[in-house]
Write an enzyme that holds these catalytic residues in place. Structure first.
Site, PDB file in Angstrom:
ATOM      1  N   LYS A  10       0.939  -1.293   0.070  1.00  0.00           N
ATOM      2  CA  LYS A  10       0.107   0.125  -0.028  1.00  0.00           C
ATOM      3  C   LYS A  10       0.580   1.127   0.162  1.00  0.00           C
ATOM      4  O   LYS A  10       2.019   1.175   0.043  1.00  0.00           O
ATOM      5  CB  LYS A  10      -1.024  -0.071   1.148  1.00  0.00           C
ATOM      6  CG  LYS A  10      -1.992  -1.315   1.246  1.00  0.00           C
ATOM      7  CD  LYS A  10      -2.842  -1.191   2.357  1.00  0.00           C
ATOM      8  CE  LYS A  10      -3.987  -2.215   2.190  1.00  0.00           C
ATOM      9  NZ  LYS A  10      -4.641  -2.332   3.361  1.00  0.00           N
ATOM     10  N   TYR A  50     -12.675  -2.891  -2.486  1.00  0.00           N
ATOM     11  CA  TYR A  50     -13.330  -2.662  -1.278  1.00  0.00           C
ATOM     12  C   TYR A  50     -14.861  -2.767  -1.218  1.00  0.00           C
ATOM     13  O   TYR A  50     -15.361  -2.513  -0.223  1.00  0.00           O
ATOM     14  CB  TYR A  50     -12.595  -1.661  -0.612  1.00  0.00           C
ATOM     15  CG  TYR A  50     -11.345  -1.835   0.126  1.00  0.00           C
ATOM     16  CD1 TYR A  50     -10.811  -2.926   0.695  1.00  0.00           C
ATOM     17  CD2 TYR A  50     -10.419  -0.674  -0.202  1.00  0.00           C
ATOM     18  CE1 TYR A  50      -9.473  -3.054   1.364  1.00  0.00           C
ATOM     19  CE2 TYR A  50      -8.789  -1.005   0.341  1.00  0.00           C
ATOM     20  CZ  TYR A  50      -8.708  -1.902   0.860  1.00  0.00           C
ATOM     21  OH  TYR A  50      -7.426  -2.364   1.294  1.00  0.00           O
ATOM     22  N   ASN A 113      -1.748   0.079   7.279  1.00  0.00           N
ATOM     23  CA  ASN A 113      -1.507  -1.252   7.444  1.00  0.00           C
ATOM     24  C   ASN A 113      -0.619  -2.035   6.361  1.00  0.00           C
ATOM     25  O   ASN A 113      -0.342  -3.227   6.420  1.00  0.00           O
ATOM     26  CB  ASN A 113      -2.571  -2.183   8.023  1.00  0.00           C
ATOM     27  CG  ASN A 113      -3.658  -2.472   6.961  1.00  0.00           C
ATOM     28  OD1 ASN A 113      -3.538  -1.780   5.895  1.00  0.00           O
ATOM     29  ND2 ASN A 113      -4.520  -3.190   7.573  1.00  0.00           N
ATOM     30  N   HIS A 116      -1.860  -5.358   1.552  1.00  0.00           N
ATOM     31  CA  HIS A 116      -3.143  -6.158   1.323  1.00  0.00           C
ATOM     32  C   HIS A 116      -2.900  -7.662   0.908  1.00  0.00           C
ATOM     33  O   HIS A 116      -1.964  -7.664  -0.025  1.00  0.00           O
ATOM     34  CB  HIS A 116      -4.001  -5.376   0.302  1.00  0.00           C
ATOM     35  CG  HIS A 116      -5.015  -6.301  -0.303  1.00  0.00           C
ATOM     36  ND1 HIS A 116      -6.056  -6.424   0.501  1.00  0.00           N
ATOM     37  CD2 HIS A 116      -5.181  -7.006  -1.290  1.00  0.00           C
ATOM     38  CE1 HIS A 116      -7.088  -7.286  -0.098  1.00  0.00           C
ATOM     39  NE2 HIS A 116      -6.319  -7.613  -1.216  1.00  0.00           N
ATOM     40  N   GLU A 127      -9.980  -9.936  -7.419  1.00  0.00           N
ATOM     41  CA  GLU A 127      -8.969  -9.041  -7.183  1.00  0.00           C
ATOM     42  C   GLU A 127      -8.010  -9.079  -8.320  1.00  0.00           C
ATOM     43  O   GLU A 127      -7.542  -7.975  -8.873  1.00  0.00           O
ATOM     44  CB  GLU A 127      -8.400  -9.041  -5.835  1.00  0.00           C
ATOM     45  CG  GLU A 127      -9.402  -8.562  -4.765  1.00  0.00           C
ATOM     46  CD  GLU A 127      -9.005  -8.752  -3.207  1.00  0.00           C
ATOM     47  OE1 GLU A 127      -7.894  -9.465  -3.176  1.00  0.00           O
ATOM     48  OE2 GLU A 127      -9.446  -8.518  -2.509  1.00  0.00           O
TER      49      GLU A 127
HETATM   50  P1  ATP Z   1      -7.026  -6.009   3.516  1.00  0.00           P
HETATM   51  O1  ATP Z   1      -8.194  -6.230   2.875  1.00  0.00           O
HETATM   52  O2  ATP Z   1      -6.395  -4.313   3.065  1.00  0.00           O
HETATM   53  O3  ATP Z   1      -5.880  -7.063   3.263  1.00  0.00           O
HETATM   54  P2  ATP Z   1      -7.841  -7.042   5.989  1.00  0.00           P
HETATM   55  O4  ATP Z   1      -8.285  -7.877   5.168  1.00  0.00           O
HETATM   56  O5  ATP Z   1      -6.832  -7.488   7.125  1.00  0.00           O
HETATM   57  O6  ATP Z   1      -7.036  -5.889   5.165  1.00  0.00           O
HETATM   58  P3  ATP Z   1     -10.312  -5.645   6.215  1.00  0.00           P
HETATM   59  O7  ATP Z   1     -11.338  -6.188   7.250  1.00  0.00           O
HETATM   60  O8  ATP Z   1     -10.614  -6.238   4.688  1.00  0.00           O
HETATM   61  O9  ATP Z   1      -8.877  -6.129   6.720  1.00  0.00           O
HETATM   62  O10 ATP Z   1     -10.318  -4.089   6.112  1.00  0.00           O
HETATM   63  C1  ATP Z   1      -9.845  -3.587   4.836  1.00  0.00           C
HETATM   64  C2  ATP Z   1      -9.033  -2.310   5.377  1.00  0.00           C
HETATM   65  O11 ATP Z   1      -9.706  -1.318   5.648  1.00  0.00           O
HETATM   66  C3  ATP Z   1      -7.905  -2.758   6.457  1.00  0.00           C
HETATM   67  O12 ATP Z   1      -6.548  -3.147   5.721  1.00  0.00           O
HETATM   68  C4  ATP Z   1      -7.488  -1.410   7.029  1.00  0.00           C
HETATM   69  O13 ATP Z   1      -6.955  -0.432   6.266  1.00  0.00           O
HETATM   70  C5  ATP Z   1      -9.030  -0.643   6.942  1.00  0.00           C
HETATM   71  N1  ATP Z   1     -10.005  -1.128   8.057  1.00  0.00           N
HETATM   72  C6  ATP Z   1     -10.679  -2.247   8.575  1.00  0.00           C
HETATM   73  N2  ATP Z   1     -11.118  -2.207   9.557  1.00  0.00           N
HETATM   74  C7  ATP Z   1     -11.117  -0.970  10.126  1.00  0.00           C
HETATM   75  C8  ATP Z   1     -11.651  -0.296  11.360  1.00  0.00           C
HETATM   76  N3  ATP Z   1     -12.386  -0.680  12.013  1.00  0.00           N
HETATM   77  N4  ATP Z   1     -11.225   1.238  11.475  1.00  0.00           N
HETATM   78  C9  ATP Z   1     -10.524   1.762  10.442  1.00  0.00           C
HETATM   79  N5  ATP Z   1      -9.962   1.135   9.250  1.00  0.00           N
HETATM   80  C10 ATP Z   1     -10.334  -0.153   9.120  1.00  0.00           C
HETATM   81 MG    MG Z   2      -9.706  -7.707   3.511  1.00  0.00          MG
END
Ligand code: ATP
Ligand code: MG
Length: 148
Positions: A10, A50, A113, A116, A127
């Protein structure tokens, strides 16, 4: 059976010069790079990526984040690659992620974070199709395939 996953380093990963470190971890683990490129994610593409989170309160924030600067996208290939890369990434929030994982070692943030990774074969297929044309994904053999 070999499977594929979509990995995105990212904008914070790139800005913090962690792309090489992150890719090196996947290489050393024995995963194969099937496709890779540097690109700018548009807000339109981010919304498709997303889409499963479109009703969540953080949707606008993640769309803005992932489209805020260049990212590096990769397709990695290998047996159980989805499970393996999710483990190596660590929990979603930096402060929850275990030491030894990418998120656990390099960040503390909830939103920023670093990386992805697809979370299921279905999301990987969706994706990969968003980011790569079929002819950008290469089929080739690694010389150590029998060992790793
Ligand atoms: P990613 O899909 O980016 O790999 P992930 O699968 O670990 O991450 P997801 O639940 O899919 O997590 O959330 C997508 C992204 O949205 C996260 O990577 C984070 O940047 C953001 N995110 C998720 N939950 C929260 C939250 N509660 N507050 C703020 N940002 C969040
Ligand atoms: Mg995810």
């Amino acid at each position: 059976m070999s499977e594929r996953t979509l990995i995105i380093i990212k904008p914070d990963g790139l800005q913090r010069r962690l792309a090489g470190e992150i890719i090196a971890r996947f290489e050393k683990k024995g995963l194969k790079i099937a496709a890779a490129k540097l690109m700018q994610v548009t807000p339109e593409l981010a919304k498709k990526h997303y889409a499963v989170h479109k009703d969540k309160y953080f949707f606008d924030r993640v769309v803005k984040y992932i489209s805020s600067g260049p990212v590096m996208v990769l397709v990695l290939e290998g047996e159980k690659v989805i499970e393996i890369t999710r483990k190596m990434m660590g929990a979603t929030f930096g402060y929850d992620a275990e030491a030894g994982t990418i998120r656990g070692d390099f960040g503390t943030s909830q939103t920023f974070n670093l990386i992805h990774g697809s979370d299921s074969p279905q999301s990987a297929e969706y994706e990969i199709g968003l980011y790569f044309k079929p002819d950008e994904i290469l089929d080739y053999k690694m010389p150590d395939a029998e060992w790793v």
